[in-house]
Design a protein around this motif. Structure first.
Motif, mmCIF file in Angstrom:
data_model
loop_
_atom_site.group_PDB
_atom_site.id
_atom_site.type_symbol
_atom_site.label_atom_id
_atom_site.label_comp_id
_atom_site.label_asym_id
_atom_site.label_seq_id
_atom_site.Cartn_x
_atom_site.Cartn_y
_atom_site.Cartn_z
ATOM 1 N N ILE A 13 8.902 -3.960 -11.088
ATOM 2 C CA ILE A 13 8.186 -5.126 -10.561
ATOM 3 C C ILE A 13 8.272 -5.144 -9.031
ATOM 4 C CG2 ILE A 13 8.266 -7.653 -10.404
ATOM 5 C CD1 ILE A 13 8.997 -7.625 -13.445
ATOM 6 N N ILE A 14 9.452 -4.891 -8.496
ATOM 7 C CA ILE A 14 9.617 -4.862 -7.040
ATOM 8 C C ILE A 14 8.766 -3.754 -6.425
ATOM 9 C CG2 ILE A 14 11.265 -4.389 -5.170
ATOM 10 C CD1 ILE A 14 13.386 -5.814 -6.969
ATOM 11 N N THR A 15 8.757 -2.585 -7.044
ATOM 12 C CA THR A 15 7.950 -1.468 -6.544
ATOM 13 C C THR A 15 6.471 -1.833 -6.507
ATOM 14 O OG1 THR A 15 9.557 0.135 -7.354
ATOM 15 C CG2 THR A 15 7.347 0.967 -6.916
ATOM 16 N N MET A 16 5.986 -2.494 -7.554
ATOM 17 C CA MET A 16 4.575 -2.881 -7.575
ATOM 18 C C MET A 16 4.283 -3.976 -6.550
ATOM 19 S SD MET A 16 2.959 -0.892 -9.525
ATOM 20 C CE MET A 16 4.073 0.317 -8.803
ATOM 21 N N LEU A 17 5.199 -4.904 -6.357
ATOM 22 C CA LEU A 17 5.015 -5.940 -5.334
ATOM 23 C C LEU A 17 4.920 -5.315 -3.942
ATOM 24 C CD1 LEU A 17 7.445 -8.711 -6.654
ATOM 25 C CD2 LEU A 17 4.937 -8.840 -6.542
ATOM 26 N N VAL A 18 5.794 -4.346 -3.667
ATOM 27 C CA VAL A 18 5.750 -3.645 -2.380
ATOM 28 C C VAL A 18 4.436 -2.879 -2.234
ATOM 29 C CG1 VAL A 18 6.807 -1.773 -1.023
ATOM 30 C CG2 VAL A 18 8.262 -3.509 -2.096
ATOM 31 N N ALA A 19 4.031 -2.186 -3.289
ATOM 32 C CA ALA A 19 2.782 -1.422 -3.235
ATOM 33 C C ALA A 19 1.582 -2.327 -2.980
ATOM 34 C CB ALA A 19 2.586 -0.639 -4.532
ATOM 35 N N ILE A 20 1.534 -3.445 -3.671
ATOM 36 C CA ILE A 20 0.380 -4.351 -3.573
ATOM 37 C C ILE A 20 0.361 -5.109 -2.245
ATOM 38 C CG2 ILE A 20 -0.695 -6.421 -4.543
ATOM 39 C CD1 ILE A 20 0.587 -5.468 -7.284
ATOM 40 N N PHE A 21 1.502 -5.716 -1.895
ATOM 41 C CA PHE A 21 1.514 -6.657 -0.780
ATOM 42 C C PHE A 21 1.979 -6.068 0.549
ATOM 43 C CE2 PHE A 21 1.849 -9.389 -4.578
ATOM 44 C CZ PHE A 21 0.657 -10.079 -4.402
ATOM 45 N N ILE A 22 2.516 -4.847 0.547
ATOM 46 C CA ILE A 22 2.911 -4.213 1.807
ATOM 47 C C ILE A 22 2.091 -2.945 2.059
ATOM 48 C CG2 ILE A 22 4.794 -3.161 3.110
ATOM 49 C CD1 ILE A 22 6.693 -5.112 1.680
ATOM 50 N N ILE A 23 2.170 -1.985 1.128
ATOM 51 C CA ILE A 23 1.454 -0.717 1.314
ATOM 52 C C ILE A 23 -0.056 -0.950 1.365
ATOM 53 C CG2 ILE A 23 0.987 1.568 0.326
ATOM 54 C CD1 ILE A 23 3.837 1.331 1.312
ATOM 55 N N HIS A 24 -0.575 -1.723 0.419
ATOM 56 C CA HIS A 24 -2.023 -1.950 0.326
ATOM 57 C C HIS A 24 -2.431 -3.338 0.826
ATOM 58 C CE1 HIS A 24 -2.703 1.813 -1.739
ATOM 59 N NE2 HIS A 24 -1.710 1.533 -2.560
ATOM 60 N N ALA A 25 -1.621 -3.929 1.688
ATOM 61 C CA ALA A 25 -1.884 -5.293 2.164
ATOM 62 C C ALA A 25 -3.257 -5.425 2.822
ATOM 63 C CB ALA A 25 -0.792 -5.735 3.128
ATOM 64 N N GLN A 26 -3.655 -4.436 3.583
ATOM 65 C CA GLN A 26 -4.926 -4.505 4.309
ATOM 66 C C GLN A 26 -6.093 -3.930 3.510
ATOM 67 O OE1 GLN A 26 -4.881 -6.264 7.111
ATOM 68 N NE2 GLN A 26 -2.691 -6.488 6.754
ATOM 69 N N ASP A 27 -5.815 -3.362 2.347
ATOM 70 C CA ASP A 27 -6.857 -2.727 1.538
ATOM 71 C C ASP A 27 -7.669 -3.775 0.774
ATOM 72 O OD1 ASP A 27 -5.967 -0.283 2.423
ATOM 73 O OD2 ASP A 27 -4.829 0.155 0.604
ATOM 74 N N THR A 28 -8.808 -3.333 0.301
ATOM 75 C CA THR A 28 -9.652 -4.199 -0.511
ATOM 76 C C THR A 28 -9.038 -4.358 -1.906
ATOM 77 O OG1 THR A 28 -10.975 -2.311 -1.197
ATOM 78 C CG2 THR A 28 -11.743 -3.544 0.739
ATOM 79 N N PHE A 29 -9.557 -5.325 -2.645
ATOM 80 C CA PHE A 29 -9.016 -5.630 -3.971
ATOM 81 C C PHE A 29 -9.030 -4.418 -4.896
ATOM 82 C CE2 PHE A 29 -9.462 -7.073 -8.369
ATOM 83 C CZ PHE A 29 -8.283 -7.792 -8.487
#
Length: 136
Positions: A88-104
């Protein structure tokens, strides 16, 4: 308290089958990501993002642990809820940090994993798990 946290919830048989399919299916999909990272790391490639400032190699090791080791534990239904926390933490980091500026559409893949992991976390691993026998 830890025993209650790890204990599976009693559900109808049809729900247990559904959780088994979700648990194994989503974990096999994530396992392919973890295996690719593990294979690259074992081959000497430790380049990886450093999203939370822990260093590239350590971040890669944490991702491999979550995506490979924890996925295997979830497939087996062994300490499932504890194994879901790093995922869950890994996915949160991926979604909200790594891909923060990416489109949906770039975040959608990670969100699908995250939703599945949260669902399994809330329901527990079901009847067809090692947890059921260990934490009865």
């Amino acid at each position: 308290m830890l025993r209650n946290f790890l204990r599976p919830v009693k559900l109808p048989a049809s729900a247990d089958w559904g959780i088994l399919i979700l648990r194994v299916g989503i974990s096999l999909l994530m396992l392919t990501h973890g295996y690719a990272k593990l294979k690259g790391y074992m081959g000497g490639d430790s380049s990886f993002a450093d999203p939370i400032g822990l260093g590239q190699e350590f971040s890669l090791i944490l991702a491999i642990f979550a995506e490979f080791v924890c996925s295997i534990l979830v497939i087996l239904g062994l300490v499932t809820r504890a194994a879901l926390v790093p995922l869950i933490i890994t996915m949160l980091v991926a979604i909200f940090i790594i891909h923060a500026q990416d489109t949906f559409d770039k975040k959608e893949h990670g969100l699908s994993f995250l939703i599945s992991y949260i669902t399994i976390f809330l329901t527990g691993p079901g009847r067809f798990s090692f947890d059921r026998n260990l934490f009865r």
